[in-house]
Design a protein around this motif. Structure first.
Motif, PDB file in Angstrom:
ATOM      1  N   ALA C  46      23.396  28.036 -23.278  1.00 28.98           N
ATOM      2  CA  ALA C  46      23.145  26.785 -22.552  1.00 28.98           C
ATOM      3  C   ALA C  46      24.282  26.439 -21.591  1.00 28.98           C
ATOM      4  O   ALA C  46      24.091  25.688 -20.648  1.00 28.98           O
ATOM      5  N   CYS C 101      18.062  23.822 -22.414  1.00 27.37           N
ATOM      6  CA  CYS C 101      18.443  25.214 -22.135  1.00 27.37           C
ATOM      7  C   CYS C 101      18.317  25.540 -20.658  1.00 27.37           C
ATOM      8  O   CYS C 101      18.765  26.599 -20.213  1.00 27.37           O
ATOM      9  N   LEU C 106      18.311  29.076 -15.952  1.00 25.68           N
ATOM     10  CA  LEU C 106      18.178  29.267 -14.502  1.00 25.68           C
ATOM     11  C   LEU C 106      19.299  30.161 -13.973  1.00 25.68           C
ATOM     12  O   LEU C 106      19.065  31.053 -13.152  1.00 25.68           O
ATOM     13  N   ARG C 125      12.632  40.227 -20.476  1.00 19.74           N
ATOM     14  CA  ARG C 125      12.878  39.496 -21.729  1.00 19.74           C
ATOM     15  C   ARG C 125      14.251  39.861 -22.297  1.00 19.74           C
ATOM     16  O   ARG C 125      14.977  38.997 -22.790  1.00 19.74           O
ATOM     17  N   GLN C 126      14.606  41.147 -22.253  1.00 16.91           N
ATOM     18  CA  GLN C 126      15.945  41.547 -22.706  1.00 16.91           C
ATOM     19  C   GLN C 126      17.015  40.824 -21.889  1.00 16.91           C
ATOM     20  O   GLN C 126      18.032  40.395 -22.421  1.00 16.91           O
ATOM     21  N   LEU C 128      16.920  37.980 -20.663  1.00 16.05           N
ATOM     22  CA  LEU C 128      17.001  36.557 -21.023  1.00 16.05           C
ATOM     23  C   LEU C 128      17.375  36.363 -22.497  1.00 16.05           C
ATOM     24  O   LEU C 128      17.433  35.227 -22.975  1.00 16.05           O
ATOM     25  N   ALA C 129      17.623  37.463 -23.199  1.00 13.18           N
ATOM     26  CA  ALA C 129      17.807  37.386 -24.656  1.00 13.18           C
ATOM     27  C   ALA C 129      18.994  36.526 -25.057  1.00 13.18           C
ATOM     28  O   ALA C 129      19.034  35.991 -26.159  1.00 13.18           O
ATOM     29  N   GLY C 130      19.962  36.391 -24.168  1.00 13.47           N
ATOM     30  CA  GLY C 130      21.161  35.630 -24.512  1.00 13.47           C
ATOM     31  C   GLY C 130      21.043  34.144 -24.220  1.00 13.47           C
ATOM     32  O   GLY C 130      22.042  33.441 -24.225  1.00 13.47           O
ATOM     33  N   ILE C 132      18.926  30.905 -25.598  1.00 14.73           N
ATOM     34  CA  ILE C 132      17.953  30.412 -26.574  1.00 14.73           C
ATOM     35  C   ILE C 132      17.213  29.216 -25.996  1.00 14.73           C
ATOM     36  O   ILE C 132      17.822  28.281 -25.485  1.00 14.73           O
ATOM     37  N   CYS C 133      15.894  29.268 -26.084  1.00 10.81           N
ATOM     38  CA  CYS C 133      15.077  28.093 -25.814  1.00 10.81           C
ATOM     39  C   CYS C 133      14.341  27.791 -27.107  1.00 10.81           C
ATOM     40  O   CYS C 133      13.729  28.680 -27.692  1.00 10.81           O
ATOM     41  N   TYR C 138       9.219  30.722 -24.666  1.00 14.09           N
ATOM     42  CA  TYR C 138       9.606  31.649 -23.596  1.00 14.09           C
ATOM     43  C   TYR C 138       8.490  32.051 -22.641  1.00 14.09           C
ATOM     44  O   TYR C 138       8.769  32.584 -21.563  1.00 14.09           O
ATOM     45  N   VAL C 142       9.355  33.275 -18.933  1.00 12.48           N
ATOM     46  CA  VAL C 142       9.172  34.674 -18.520  1.00 12.48           C
ATOM     47  C   VAL C 142       8.246  34.736 -17.302  1.00 12.48           C
ATOM     48  O   VAL C 142       8.525  35.450 -16.327  1.00 12.48           O
TER      49      VAL C 142
END
Lengths: 795, 282, 164
Positions: C46, C101, C106, C125-126, C128-130, C132-133, C138, C142
């Motif tokens: 965040a 988040c 962004l 997706r990988q 954005l893995a770091g 958390i929403c 997601y 995505v």
């Protein structure tokens, strides 16, 4: 009993109009969040604010012998005795047999869980406040902790609250002839299920900022809460500030999911202290505090027995649900909420006439239990739906077909369940049929036949169905024995002289899109542009009294209130417009920011101009101004029931114990949808939390009562790679009991996911002799079960 | 969740850093990218009177390549290795491993030397550098010394470096051009530390194979029996798999503690899949 | 301890304790409250910002270590064209609920698109893995990032055709 108040005039919507109920309106609130201009509790910038760090108990159970203050603690460290004459929280049910206990704002004599607040420490920065907290020395006389359910049930364990044992409450819902069902049954299946204790994990933690406003002579309490008005009510009682001198404000709230839907001890302590100080004080919960000391969730052990005929028709159920509620009873829900809910809804969407339930609430030296999305239902659904699959396996039928056969049928609606809930409307079996078609059962079975057994990765298919009680009315809260009854919601709808509209609502919007959907309801009735409607909420100073946002209620309840107020306000607008247009009020309709009568129309701005600034232009006898306040209650005291069936295909890697979700489909019915985009977002978000519940999330404690998951390295929540995009089908059966036929739906996604996923994993592994009935299904649990089954087979 | 107070010094070069470390009573702690250290400070799990920031020391950011090895300064970041901004010694293994460490925002600041110095057996570099036979160059009051990978990692947060020494660079021997590798990491959540890591390097031209099991014990486990079974194996066969399973069991028996049944299944899978990948089977 | 760096294009000098994180510094004195603290141990994302053009966790970066650096928060990307497209896509695809988040998401998405261009969904997706929403699950995020990525690629290729 309060009279039902939904006017039948607010009927279900036939054909959605742009911007109104049923349209995919983009959200009004997005702009500020996307600019980074959301203002959360930690962002408030009030001069002179000092930051708080709580000194929290490092031990699970102890008497406090003494507290040694460091030098300079004077005026910076505050204990319970420094907060003045305040009352401990005593969250009880009115139901006979409930054992109450006191929960002091700060622990003074005894600590009962790791993380329980003992002292407030102030600093110019949070870091300085933490430094101070670290210097305080508490001499604990440690007591043996009661940690797990089995210990809490053991009469020989130490008693936490001076009761004869650690059982807080036992409920025994049910009805019908279970013994007869057992005699008649061709199959009887019994299992024990466990759902692990979880943390809620709003991404923003809890937080409170409070100060005494000298000009208004009021105590201002900002809190990251879902229910400002009722927090004001209870705070006033506890700290002795009258309600009209107490303002509670929820600023932007970074997720709630139930954890901000309680009175928080920190709120009580900080409000009480702020009353005595000359400067603002603020506490921002950090992640470790959140994971160990905020109200936690779940931790159920359910033993369930089903009696069924040879085709799998369920004749009767017997259940015992034991819930470890932790150290204290949380206001207003009480410690017994979870166990009572599980035991009370275990018959699910099925027509089961005989049920004998027992809900047992025990206390222990863990963090108190509070509501989390779904409350008892994820566990009840998990338990019942797992057992349905075991019955199907036993009678040799496809699980989804067994569900269809057992469900309450549309022609039985409204249907009174054996535990007294009134299902309002819908075709439950249709949700199974639709989702079975979406997931393509024959194709999945064919894939299983090809793949399973050829390598380490096995495919499984799982279903789960549920009903979700929403928008609980007055009867429901009375039946639950709550000391305060949350059966209604309120809204004010007011025009401004320039023709714009403001909605003032007592709910609190923290992601649900209510700044948009309530505007859509007003647009439906008043013909205004929803993008131009301001929705004010979450502040006791800006709206009439109401209950807040929880229990999937806000769209139904606040939506109903906004609808009623707008409808009534619209009548006045039409009267004024008719006067201006020289037509009959009955001929006026409101659309596109205008009042229209045939070919003639007048802008709403002209109407508001007359109403506020030119009363001389009003019809005779019409009062100036344009605002309206109404309340709303559903016609049925047990609310409206949404329902759904989830279907999931998983691949279980028997080499690693990891579970991958290959496909996830939901067919659901929440009655009339105000905004399908937001509905889908709620389903998807709920499923994501359910995936966490099924596969990742667990707050374990060691035998000394120490919580073992205190960071995101230990407490795993799903990320983007772990959550698939869910395919969603909407059924839309309006509720006969609510305005526009809306049903609540915010929790549903989270309710069925654990059951569906566990069913899918068991479907994949059943041929190997494995059965898993505990969440989360971690690699350790799966691989251990595989190993045990292999050892068993080798014997 | 804020750290205890500490002093901060930014070392401009290695001697400056060594001077800060020389006074044992000062209790200085080296910080490279800070991606593990600062969380520990924030959680007050660790506290040091003084933090010496080495991330801006130019020498530690250097990288070079010779005929038989790649040398990486201790403060080369995971992100730089991921992006190919450092020479690759092992047919893409280092880039692959770097790209799988935590998250990009962490990889942009976290360093290979910092990771090696923490010696967390579940960290990717610890496993990978052992498999690659890397050498660690420490510099201290008495000059430089070289530590071979098997002697480097002694336990979590415990390496062969003394408190007065600084890990300055890592020398990674190059594999042959036709060497292959397999790397298999089991995580419950993407980007999290591995529950089990298998690293396999097959270098037939040098008749060399190495197999390392990471994350499953306090230090990474060199699986010599599995490596022997793989040495010279031309392709994946059922017979090879059977032989490997036996060899893995032999290797696991040498681990510092017995594996629980569920762990045994997972680590066997990890090594087998890394080996299969190295032999071209995905 | 004094530290000077550029924050969203403006040179700043701050006098902070060494233990002060970049997040606390920019949130406090400089009111860059798009930087949210969700865990303070580098997991949730965040607090993600750009340091010298690269994404980083501001909660586990010491402010004093940034002398001479260029720090950019979401506030500093108000006029960035790609960020404008991302914001629009997040709104269109319902990629946010509570908004907590969102700034970190962004900035991570912005970096992913600039570095990687087109990506398959699994890789996206990988990437954005770091972050958390806890609200959206997601799907909207995505979809939004994929849409902005497509548009970015189209714009880029149009620009390169125009340049030829």
């Amino acid at each position: 009993m309060a009279a039902p108040s939904a006017p039948p005039a607010l009927a279900a919507i036939e054909a959605p109009r742009p911007g109104c109920i049923g349209d995919r309106v983009l959200r009004n609130e997005d702009a500020r969040f996307l600019a980074g201009h959301g203002e959360y509790l930690a962002d408030l910038d009030i001069p002179g604010t000092r930051e708080i760090a709580f000194l929290r108990s490092p031990v699970a159970h102890a008497r406090i012998r003494s507290i040694d203050m460091p030098p300079g603690a004077e005026g910076r460290v505050f204990l319970l005795k420094d907060l003045g004459d305040i009352h401990p929280v005593r969250a009880v049910l009115t139901t006979p047999g409930f054992r109450g206990s006191d929960y002091p704002a700060l622990a003074a004599d005894t600590v009962r869980f790791v993380g329980e607040p003992i002292a407030i420490c102030l600093g110019a920065t949070r870091a300085a406040a933490e430094d101070l907290a670290q210097e305080i020395v508490v001499d604990f006389d440690e007591l043996p902790p009661v940690v797990e359910i089995e210990q809490a049930l053991d009469p020989a364990s130490p008693s936490l609250h001076g009761w004869p044992d650690n059982i807080c409450f036992v409920s025994t819902p049910g009805g019908g002839e279970v013994d007869a069902a057992a005699k008649a049954a061709a199959v009887t299946v019994t299992r024990e299920f466990r759902m692990a204790r979880q943390c809620v994990v709003s991404l923003e933690g809890r937080g409170v900022l409070a100060y005494w406003d000298r000009r208004l002579q009021e105590l201002v309490v900002y809190s990251s809460t879902q229910q400002p008005h009722v927090i004001r009510t209870v705070l006033a009682k506890l700290i002795g500030v009258p309600e009209h001198q107490l303002r509670v404000v929820a600023p932007d709230v970074g997720g709630g999911f139930g954890v901000k839907n309680n009175l928080q001890q920190e709120e009580v302590a900080i409000a009480a202290l702020a009353r005595r100080l000359k400067f603002p004080i603020r506490w921002v919960e950090d992640r470790r505090e959140h994971l160990i000391a905020s109200p936690q969730a779940r931790e159920h052990r359910v033993r369930l027995t089903a009696h069924a005929d040879a085709r799998g028709k369920i004749l009767g159920l017997e259940a015992e649900a034991v819930v470890n509620a932790g150290a204290y009873s949380i206001w207003p829900w009480s410690a017994a909420m979870e166990a009572n809910m599980v035991a009370g809804i275990l018959t699910g969407p099925y027509a089961i006439d005989a049920y004998k339930g027992r809900g047992v609430t025990v206390v222990s030296n863990k963090a108190p239990l509070g509501p989390y999305r779904g409350v008892g239902r994820p566990s009840a659904c998990f338990t019942l739906e797992r057992l349905v699959d075991e019955i199907a396996a036993k009678v040799g039928r496809e699980p989804h077909e067994l569900r269809i056969d057992n469900m309450v049928r549309p022609e039985q609606m409204p249907y009174r369940t054996v535990t007294g809930k009134l299902f309002d409307s819908g075709d439950y079996a249709e949700s199974v049929r639709q989702v079975a078609a979406m997931i393509d059962v024959p194709a999945v079975r064919a894939r299983q036949a090809r793949q399973n057994g050829t390598g380490p990765r096995r495919i499984g298919l799982g279903f789960a169905s549920y009903t979700e009680q929403t928008a609980h009315g007055t009867d429901e809260w009375i039946a639950r024995g709550l000391t305060e009854v949350f059966g209604y919601e309120t809204a004010t709808v007011r025009f401004t002289p320039d023709g714009k509209l403001i909605i003032e609502a007592a709910i609190q919007n923290h992601g649900q899109g209510l700044e948009t959907t309530l505007a859509q309801v007003a647009a439906q009735e008043l013909g205004v542009d929803p993008a131009d409607v301001v929705v004010r909420h979450g502040d006791t100073a800006v709206s009439p009294y109401g209950m807040g946002t929880f229990a999937s209620r806000s769209m139904v309840m606040a939506g109903g209130a906004v609808g009623r107020a707008s409808r009534q306000l619209g009548e006045k607008v039409k009267r004024i417009a008719a006067h201006l247009l020289q037509v009959k009020p009955a001929d006026v309709t409101l659309a596109n920011n205008c009042a229209v009568a045939g070919a003639r129309s007048v802008p709403l701005k002209s109407v508001t101009d007359a109403a506020f600034l030119h009363p001389e232009n009003l019809p005779a006898g019409e009062d100036p101004c344009l605002d309206e306040t109404t309340t709303f209650q559903p016609l049925s005291g047990t609310g409206a029931f949404a329902y759904a069936t989830h279907a999931v295909v998983v691949e279980v890697d028997t080499g690693t114990g990891l579970v991958e979700i290959l496909d996830y489909a939901v067919a659901h019915d929440c009655g009339t949808m105000v905004n399908p985009m937001i509905v889908e977002g709620q389903v998807q978000g709920g499923v994501a939390q359910g995936i966490g519940n099924a596969l990742l999330e667990e707050s374990p404690y060691d035998s000394g009562g120490q919580p073992l998951a205190s960071t995101f390295a230990d407490y795993l929540v799903p990320g983007a790679p772990e959550v698939p995009t869910v395919r969603i089908a909407h059924l839309e059966t309006p509720s006969p009991f609510t305005a526009y036929g809306i049903k609540g739906m915010g929790e549903g996604g989270a309710i069925a996911a654990p059951a569906a996923i566990l069913n899918a994993v068991n479907d994949a592994l059943r041929p190997l002799g494995v059965e898993l009935n505990e969440t989360p299904i971690t690699p350790k649990r799966i691989l251990t079960a595989l190993h045990d089954a292999r050892t068993e087979r080798a014997r | 969740m804020k750290p205890m107070p500490f002093d901060y010094a930014r070392a401009k070069d290695v001697p400056d850093a060594l001077a800060a470390l020389a006074d044992a009573d000062a209790g200085a702690r080296v910080m490279a990218g800070g991606q593990s250290l600062v969380p520990m400070l924030n959680l007050r799990l660790a506290t040091f009177p003084r933090v010496v920031d080495i991330s801006k020391i130019a020498e530690l950011r250097e990288r070079s390549e010779s005929a038989d090895a790649v040398t990486l300064g201790a403060c080369v970041t995971h992100g730089e290795i991921e992006d190919g901004e450092a020479p690759e010694p092992a047919a893409g293994l280092m880039r692959h491993v770097a790209a799988g460490i935590a998250y990009r925002a962490v990889r942009n600041r976290g360093t290979i030397g910092g990771s090696a110095s923490l010696a967390d057996a579940s960290a990717d570099w610890v496993t990978t550098l052992l498999a690659l036979g890397a050498r660690f160059i420490g510099r201290g009051p008495d000059g430089e010394r070289e530590i071979a990978a098997p002697d480097m990692f002694l336990g979590p947060y415990f390496t062969a470096m003394t408190d007065q020494e600084l890990l300055v660079r890592i020398v990674v021997p190059k594999t042959s051009r036709d060497a292959t590798w397999g790397y298999y990491k089991v995580t419950r959540r993407s980007g999290e530390y591995g529950l089990s890591i298998g690293a396999v390097i097959l270098d037939p031209a040098r008749e060399h194979a190495s197999v390392v099991l990471g994350a499953a014990s306090r230090t990474p486990l060199a699986c010599t029996a599995a490596a022997a079974a793989l040495r010279g194996a031309p392709r994946w066969t059922e017979a090879l798999e059977t032989a490997l399973r036996t060899a893995i069991a032999e290797d696991l028996a040498r681990a510092e503690r017995p594996f629980e049944p569920h762990e045994a299944i997972m680590v066997e899978t990890t090594i087998l899949r890394a080996a299969a990948q190295a032999l071209g089977v995905s | 301890m004094k530290v000077s760096f550029t924050l969203n294009g403006d040179p700043i000098t701050a006098d902070v304790e060494p233990r002060t994180s970049l997040a606390d510094l920019v949130r406090g004195e400089h009111r860059c409250t798009s930087v949210h603290l969700g865990c303070e141990h580098g997991v949730c994302g965040a607090c993600t910002v750009l340091i010298d053009g690269k994404i980083a966790r501001s909660c586990i970066t010491l402010a004093v270590s940034l002398d001479g650096a260029m720090v950019t928060t979401l506030e500093g990307l108000a006029d960035d064209a790609l960020m404008a497209r991302l914001r629009e896509a997040f709104r269109t695809h319902h990629g946010l609920q509570c908004g907590y988040c969102t700034p970190g998401m962004l900035i991570t998405a912005h970096d992913l698109i600039r570095r990687k261009g087109a990506l398959a969904e699994a890789e996206l997706r990988q990437g954005l893995a770091g972050n958390i929403c806890r609200c959206t699950g997601y799907a909207g995020i995505v979809a939004a990032v994929a849409a902005a990525m497509d548009e970015h690629e189209t714009t880029k290729s149009a620009a390169s055709i125009a340049a030829e």
